[in-house]
Motif scaffolding. Structure first.
Motif, PDB file in Angstrom:
ATOM      1  N   PRO A 119       0.830  -1.205   0.000  1.00 37.91           N
ATOM      2  CA  PRO A 119       0.000   0.000   0.000  1.00 37.91           C
ATOM      3  C   PRO A 119       0.872   1.266   0.000  1.00 37.91           C
ATOM      4  O   PRO A 119       1.661   1.489   0.917  1.00 37.91           O
ATOM      5  N   TRP A 120       0.755   2.053  -1.034  1.00 36.40           N
ATOM      6  CA  TRP A 120       1.450   3.332  -1.124  1.00 36.40           C
ATOM      7  C   TRP A 120       0.440   4.436  -0.846  1.00 36.40           C
ATOM      8  O   TRP A 120      -0.723   4.329  -1.240  1.00 36.40           O
ATOM      9  N   TYR A 121       0.871   5.480  -0.169  1.00 40.48           N
ATOM     10  CA  TYR A 121      -0.014   6.620   0.068  1.00 40.48           C
ATOM     11  C   TYR A 121       0.751   7.890  -0.291  1.00 40.48           C
ATOM     12  O   TYR A 121       1.760   8.219   0.337  1.00 40.48           O
TER      13      TYR A 121
ATOM     14  N   THR B  89       1.946  11.717  -0.937  1.00 37.06           N
ATOM     15  CA  THR B  89       1.934  12.987  -0.207  1.00 37.06           C
ATOM     16  C   THR B  89       1.223  14.023  -1.075  1.00 37.06           C
ATOM     17  O   THR B  89       0.957  13.788  -2.259  1.00 37.06           O
TER      18      THR B  89
ATOM     19  N   GLY C  66       0.101  12.449  -6.188  1.00 37.34           N
ATOM     20  CA  GLY C  66      -0.551  11.186  -6.560  1.00 37.34           C
ATOM     21  C   GLY C  66      -0.266  10.754  -7.986  1.00 37.34           C
ATOM     22  O   GLY C  66      -0.003   9.584  -8.248  1.00 37.34           O
TER      23      GLY C  66
ATOM     24  N   GLU D  78       1.768   7.429  -8.959  1.00 41.75           N
ATOM     25  CA  GLU D  78       1.111   6.413  -9.789  1.00 41.75           C
ATOM     26  C   GLU D  78       2.013   6.011 -10.960  1.00 41.75           C
ATOM     27  O   GLU D  78       2.213   4.818 -11.219  1.00 41.75           O
TER      28      GLU D  78
ATOM     29  N   ARG E 136      -5.503   2.342  -8.168  1.00 42.48           N
ATOM     30  CA  ARG E 136      -5.570   3.666  -7.551  1.00 42.48           C
ATOM     31  C   ARG E 136      -7.001   3.907  -7.101  1.00 42.48           C
ATOM     32  O   ARG E 136      -7.951   3.703  -7.858  1.00 42.48           O
TER      33      ARG E 136
ATOM     34  N   ASP F 129     -10.240   7.970  -2.733  1.00 41.72           N
ATOM     35  CA  ASP F 129      -9.036   8.579  -2.163  1.00 41.72           C
ATOM     36  C   ASP F 129      -7.931   8.471  -3.207  1.00 41.72           C
ATOM     37  O   ASP F 129      -7.285   7.442  -3.334  1.00 41.72           O
TER      38      ASP F 129
ATOM     39  N   TYR G  53      -5.076   9.553  -3.380  1.00 43.18           N
ATOM     40  CA  TYR G  53      -3.709   9.430  -2.879  1.00 43.18           C
ATOM     41  C   TYR G  53      -3.341   7.976  -2.568  1.00 43.18           C
ATOM     42  O   TYR G  53      -2.192   7.665  -2.327  1.00 43.18           O
ATOM     43  N   LYS G  54      -4.326   7.099  -2.577  1.00 45.01           N
ATOM     44  CA  LYS G  54      -4.133   5.698  -2.195  1.00 45.01           C
ATOM     45  C   LYS G  54      -3.845   4.848  -3.437  1.00 45.01           C
ATOM     46  O   LYS G  54      -4.649   4.804  -4.371  1.00 45.01           O
TER      47      LYS G  54
ATOM     48  N   TYR H  71       5.661   9.664  -1.209  1.00 47.26           N
ATOM     49  CA  TYR H  71       4.774   8.774  -0.464  1.00 47.26           C
ATOM     50  C   TYR H  71       5.079   8.844   1.032  1.00 47.26           C
ATOM     51  O   TYR H  71       6.163   9.251   1.443  1.00 47.26           O
ATOM     52  N   GLN H  72       4.070   8.443   1.804  1.00 45.81           N
ATOM     53  CA  GLN H  72       4.223   8.441   3.255  1.00 45.81           C
ATOM     54  C   GLN H  72       4.907   7.155   3.705  1.00 45.81           C
ATOM     55  O   GLN H  72       4.730   6.105   3.103  1.00 45.81           O
TER      56      GLN H  72
END
Length: 108
Positions: A8-10, A12, A16, A20, A42, A46, A48-49, A82-83
């Motif tokens: 799982p990438w999130y 910042t 996005g 991606e 994606r 959301d 960003y997810k 990413y976070q």
């Protein structure tokens, strides 16, 4: 046992689209390490997810991919996109199915 790794990438703020594109490119590299398939998803709710799914016949090939030079380069060049932490999960594949579209000749 064959497995699928869920990563799982999130993203910042406002990154996005960049993330991606980078994850999509990075996911394709997995085939060079013995992956049998990969997918990048994606979220619509959301944006960003991002979820990367990579399938391998054995965990050693996954570890070679995740710790390989391409992965290190990817994580280094896109680290601000990413976070952290990124916590992946190996899943044993216990069942799998798919539909294949009929060719035009078969449909007639």
């Amino acid at each position: 046992m064959a497995g699928a790794v869920h990563i799982p990438w999130y993203a910042t703020g406002f990154r996005g689209d960049k993330l991606e594109a980078a994850v999509t490119e990075f996911a394709a590299v997995s085939l060079r390490y013995g992956a049998t398939a990969y997918s990048v998803y994606r979220g619509r709710d959301d944006r960003y997810k991002i979820l990367q799914v990579v399938e391998f016949e054995n965990k050693a090939d996954w570890e070679a991919y995740w710790n390989g030079p391409e992965a290190i380069r990817f994580r280094t060049t896109s680290s601000s996109w990413y976070q952290v932490p990124v916590v992946y999960a190996w899943q044993d594949v216990v069942s799998k199915g798919a539909m294949t579209p009929l060719a035009e000749d078969d449909a007639a």
